[in-house]
Design a protein around this motif. Structure first.
Motif, PDB file in Angstrom:
ATOM      1  N   GLY A 185      -2.755   8.211  -1.400  1.00 15.15           N
ATOM      2  CA  GLY A 185      -2.085   7.663  -2.573  1.00 15.15           C
ATOM      3  C   GLY A 185      -2.529   6.232  -2.814  1.00 15.15           C
ATOM      4  N   SER A 186      -2.298   5.736  -4.018  1.00 15.25           N
ATOM      5  CA  SER A 186      -2.621   4.326  -4.299  1.00 15.25           C
ATOM      6  C   SER A 186      -1.584   3.757  -5.256  1.00 15.25           C
ATOM      7  N   ASN A 187      -1.145   2.548  -4.954  1.00 15.79           N
ATOM      8  CA  ASN A 187      -0.138   1.869  -5.765  1.00 15.79           C
ATOM      9  C   ASN A 187      -0.746   0.955  -6.817  1.00 15.79           C
ATOM     10  N   HIS A 188      -1.997   0.555  -6.587  1.00 13.11           N
ATOM     11  CA  HIS A 188      -2.612  -0.422  -7.477  1.00 13.11           C
ATOM     12  C   HIS A 188      -4.127  -0.244  -7.457  1.00 13.11           C
TER      13      HIS A 188
ATOM     14  N   GLU B 273      -6.288  13.856  -8.861  1.00 15.18           N
ATOM     15  CA  GLU B 273      -5.117  14.451  -9.513  1.00 15.18           C
ATOM     16  C   GLU B 273      -5.248  15.965  -9.637  1.00 15.18           C
ATOM     17  N   ILE B 274      -6.454  16.461  -9.904  1.00  9.33           N
ATOM     18  CA  ILE B 274      -6.634  17.913  -9.942  1.00  9.33           C
ATOM     19  C   ILE B 274      -6.406  18.484  -8.545  1.00  9.33           C
ATOM     20  N   GLY B 275      -6.778  17.713  -7.515  1.00  7.08           N
ATOM     21  CA  GLY B 275      -6.500  18.135  -6.140  1.00  7.08           C
ATOM     22  C   GLY B 275      -5.021  18.407  -5.925  1.00  7.08           C
ATOM     23  N   HIS B 276      -4.168  17.584  -6.517  1.00 11.15           N
ATOM     24  CA  HIS B 276      -2.717  17.808  -6.409  1.00 11.15           C
ATOM     25  C   HIS B 276      -2.321  19.137  -7.049  1.00 11.15           C
ATOM     26  N   ILE B 277      -2.965  19.492  -8.163  1.00  9.13           N
ATOM     27  CA  ILE B 277      -2.630  20.744  -8.836  1.00  9.13           C
ATOM     28  C   ILE B 277      -2.962  21.940  -7.939  1.00  9.13           C
ATOM     29  N   PHE B 278      -3.948  21.769  -7.049  1.00  7.83           N
ATOM     30  CA  PHE B 278      -4.266  22.805  -6.060  1.00  7.83           C
ATOM     31  C   PHE B 278      -3.223  22.863  -4.942  1.00  7.83           C
ATOM     32  N   GLY B 279      -2.319  21.898  -4.906  1.00  9.04           N
ATOM     33  CA  GLY B 279      -1.300  21.868  -3.858  1.00  9.04           C
ATOM     34  C   GLY B 279      -1.639  20.951  -2.702  1.00  9.04           C
ATOM     35  N   VAL B 280      -2.716  20.169  -2.834  1.00 14.52           N
ATOM     36  CA  VAL B 280      -3.092  19.218  -1.782  1.00 14.52           C
ATOM     37  C   VAL B 280      -2.256  17.951  -1.962  1.00 14.52           C
ATOM     38  N   ARG B 281      -1.430  17.627  -0.981  1.00 15.01           N
ATOM     39  CA  ARG B 281      -0.579  16.450  -1.094  1.00 15.01           C
ATOM     40  C   ARG B 281      -1.317  15.205  -0.623  1.00 15.01           C
ATOM     41  N   HIS B 282      -0.677  14.053  -0.727  1.00 12.08           N
ATOM     42  CA  HIS B 282      -1.319  12.799  -0.323  1.00 12.08           C
ATOM     43  C   HIS B 282      -1.717  12.850   1.151  1.00 12.08           C
ATOM     44  N   CYS B 283      -2.950  12.444   1.415  1.00 10.71           N
ATOM     45  CA  CYS B 283      -3.491  12.509   2.777  1.00 10.71           C
ATOM     46  C   CYS B 283      -3.011  11.328   3.609  1.00 10.71           C
ATOM     47  N   GLN B 284      -2.589  11.625   4.833  1.00 10.58           N
ATOM     48  CA  GLN B 284      -2.168  10.574   5.761  1.00 10.58           C
ATOM     49  C   GLN B 284      -2.887  10.700   7.099  1.00 10.58           C
ATOM     50  N   TRP B 285      -4.042  11.397   7.085  1.00  5.43           N
ATOM     51  CA  TRP B 285      -4.754  11.655   8.324  1.00  5.43           C
ATOM     52  C   TRP B 285      -5.919  10.703   8.552  1.00  5.43           C
ATOM     53  N   LEU B 286      -6.806  10.622   7.550  1.00  8.66           N
ATOM     54  CA  LEU B 286      -8.020   9.812   7.644  1.00  8.66           C
ATOM     55  C   LEU B 286      -8.295   9.196   6.274  1.00  8.66           C
ATOM     56  N   ALA B 287      -9.239   8.263   6.221  1.00  7.80           N
ATOM     57  CA  ALA B 287      -9.643   7.706   4.929  1.00  7.80           C
ATOM     58  C   ALA B 287     -10.111   8.861   4.051  1.00  7.80           C
ATOM     59  N   CYS B 288      -9.547   8.981   2.856  1.00  2.93           N
ATOM     60  CA  CYS B 288      -9.744  10.209   2.070  1.00  2.93           C
ATOM     61  C   CYS B 288      -9.434   9.951   0.603  1.00  2.93           C
ATOM     62  N   LEU B 289     -10.103  10.681  -0.259  1.00  9.27           N
ATOM     63  CA  LEU B 289      -9.827  10.605  -1.696  1.00  9.27           C
ATOM     64  C   LEU B 289      -8.365  10.900  -2.006  1.00  9.27           C
ATOM     65  N   MET B 290      -7.724  11.753  -1.202  1.00  6.20           N
ATOM     66  CA  MET B 290      -6.364  12.184  -1.490  1.00  6.20           C
ATOM     67  C   MET B 290      -5.291  11.215  -0.984  1.00  6.20           C
TER      68      MET B 290
ATOM     69  N   ASP C   7       0.834  -1.196   0.000  1.00  6.20           N
ATOM     70  CA  ASP C   7       0.000   0.000   0.000  1.00  6.20           C
ATOM     71  C   ASP C   7       0.875   1.256   0.000  1.00  6.20           C
ATOM     72  N   TRP C   8       0.305   2.358  -0.457  1.00  3.93           N
ATOM     73  CA  TRP C   8       1.062   3.582  -0.735  1.00  3.93           C
ATOM     74  C   TRP C   8       1.835   4.106   0.472  1.00  3.93           C
ATOM     75  N   ILE C   9       1.165   4.271   1.598  1.00  2.00           N
ATOM     76  CA  ILE C   9       1.804   4.901   2.760  1.00  2.00           C
ATOM     77  C   ILE C   9       3.023   4.106   3.223  1.00  2.00           C
ATOM     78  N   THR C  10       2.932   2.786   3.134  1.00  3.19           N
ATOM     79  CA  THR C  10       4.039   1.932   3.562  1.00  3.19           C
ATOM     80  C   THR C  10       5.212   2.010   2.594  1.00  3.19           C
ATOM     81  N   SER C  11       4.923   1.992   1.314  1.00  3.10           N
ATOM     82  CA  SER C  11       5.985   1.918   0.306  1.00  3.10           C
ATOM     83  C   SER C  11       6.473   3.279  -0.171  1.00  3.10           C
ATOM     84  N   HIS C  12       5.731   4.353   0.138  1.00  2.00           N
ATOM     85  CA  HIS C  12       6.144   5.699  -0.263  1.00  2.00           C
ATOM     86  C   HIS C  12       6.085   6.640   0.940  1.00  2.00           C
ATOM     87  N   PRO C  13       7.026   6.544   1.866  1.00  4.65           N
ATOM     88  CA  PRO C  13       7.011   7.438   3.030  1.00  4.65           C
ATOM     89  C   PRO C  13       7.065   8.906   2.588  1.00  4.65           C
ATOM     90  N   GLU C  14       6.117   9.698   3.087  1.00  6.37           N
ATOM     91  CA  GLU C  14       6.054  11.119   2.754  1.00  6.37           C
ATOM     92  C   GLU C  14       5.746  11.917   4.018  1.00  6.37           C
TER      93      GLU C  14
END
Length: 360
Positions: free
Chosen positions: A274-277, A255-272, A58-65
């Protein structure tokens, strides 16, 4: 399986900040909006739950941010914000999105309508659809899947050159698979945040992409020259189902959310998140958590209740002249089926619960 659960104080700081100016800004939100956002702080909330990791891939584990709280978003000097002169989101269709002209045209209208509701307050405009050849991008056949792919970076350069004066951003969408560089297998999408452009593919969201019977396979690439794009003529497009529409809406808004400057969410279950698959992307909800919702509201300035009502209206608006699930092998242009929103029903029920909290 692992649950990522933050303390109430951590979430409060991420949402409201300890900066007196931002605390004051939060207190100026109306009571209903504060009541909804404060749901993020309730451990037993049935609206906003913790992130659940299912595997090490999963994204959070494999892509520490580093996590981005509201204060970091607000203070970011490089983030893009719409202005009265640049307040339009443009969508550029590349190649066909459906197996008939009408289906392709209606599908992009559904996406336009969803983006208008999601980014409530901004204009969403459609650029004239173009064939792959117009981009002059490189392309290849994937060695593993044997499907056609186009070069994402080359598309971004093309979109940057065609960006209208009033554009906040321009996003290209396609049913053709993408690759970012020769060494990569594929990419769902790619964006340049500084240039305000992005390209996203929905090819892998069809029900049959990973099937051995996938009709988009190309056994050999007989390219006479780098300018020979004839292989894309009548290239296979997947069946447009409710699930494919849901996945497309999810990817486009993430992806448009990223263009607004919203980075990958690590707080709660959220559209933002990241996803690896695809499995992880499907588990990701359609909604923004309160922290990311506050970021988007800060950038655009909408009223939450108006935005939620617009999303419900988009789901409920099944006009008779709107085609839905693409009939397999159909080449008729007079298909009139309702918009396929079956997969959005759970999302609609969730929004209704949020409206009840806001309007209490």
């Amino acid at each position: 399986m692992q649950i990522v659960r933050h303390s109430e104080q951590t979430l409060r700081t991420a949402l409201i900040s300890k900066n007196p100016t931002l605390v004051s800004q939060y207190k100026k939100l109306d009571a209903g909006e504060q009541r909804l956002m404060n749901e993020a702080l309730q451990p037993a909330s049935d609206l906003f739950g913790p992130i659940i990791l299912h595997s090490q891939s999963d994204w959070i584990t494999s892509h520490p941010e580093p996590a981005q709280d509201f204060e970091e978003f607000f203070s970011d000097p490089y983030r893009r914000t719409p202005s009265p002169e640049k307040c339009s989101i443009y969508i550029q269709c590349i190649g066909s999105l459906g197996n008939t002209r009408i289906i392709s045209e209606e599908y992009i209208k559904w996406l336009k309508g969803y983006c208008e509701a999601f980014f409530y307050g901004l204009k969403v405009k459609l650029l004239e659809p173009i064939p792959v050849s117009a981009t002059r991008c490189s392309f290849r056949v994937n060695d593993n899947t044997q499907n056609l792919q186009i070069h994402a970076g080359h598309i971004l350069k093309f979109l940057k050159k065609r960006k209208p004066e009033d554009a906040f951003c321009v996003v290209g969408i396609t049913m053709i698979d993408l690759y970012p560089r020769d060494s990569w297998n594929f990419v769902f999408g790619q964006a340049s945040l500084t240039d305000g452009v992005g390209i996203f593919s929905f090819a892998r969201y069809g029900n049959d992409f990973y099937s051995s019977h996938y009709k988009g396979k190309v056994k050999t690439l007989q390219k006479k020259s780098s300018s020979d794009y004839s292989i894309f003529d009548n290239y296979y497009t997947p069946e447009v189902t409710s699930v494919l529409l849901l996945r497309s809406c999810k990817t486009l808004t993430h992806e448009i959310g990223h263009i607004f400057g919203v980075r990958h969410c690590q707080w709660l279950a959220c559209l933002m998140q990241g996803s690896n698959h695809l499995e992880e992307a499907d588990r990701r909800p359609l909604n923004l958590c309160p922290i990311c919702l506050r970021k988007l509201q800060c950038a655009i300035g909408f009223k939450i209740v108006e935005r939620y009502k617009a999303l419900v209206k988009w789901i409920d608006d099944e006009s008779a002249d709107t085609p839905g699930v693409t009939p397999k092998h159909s080449r008729e242009d007079n298909v009139n089926l309702p918009k396929p929103v079956e997969a959005f029903k759970e999302w609609r029920e969730w929004i209704i619960k949020c409206l009840a909290v806001v309007q209490k």
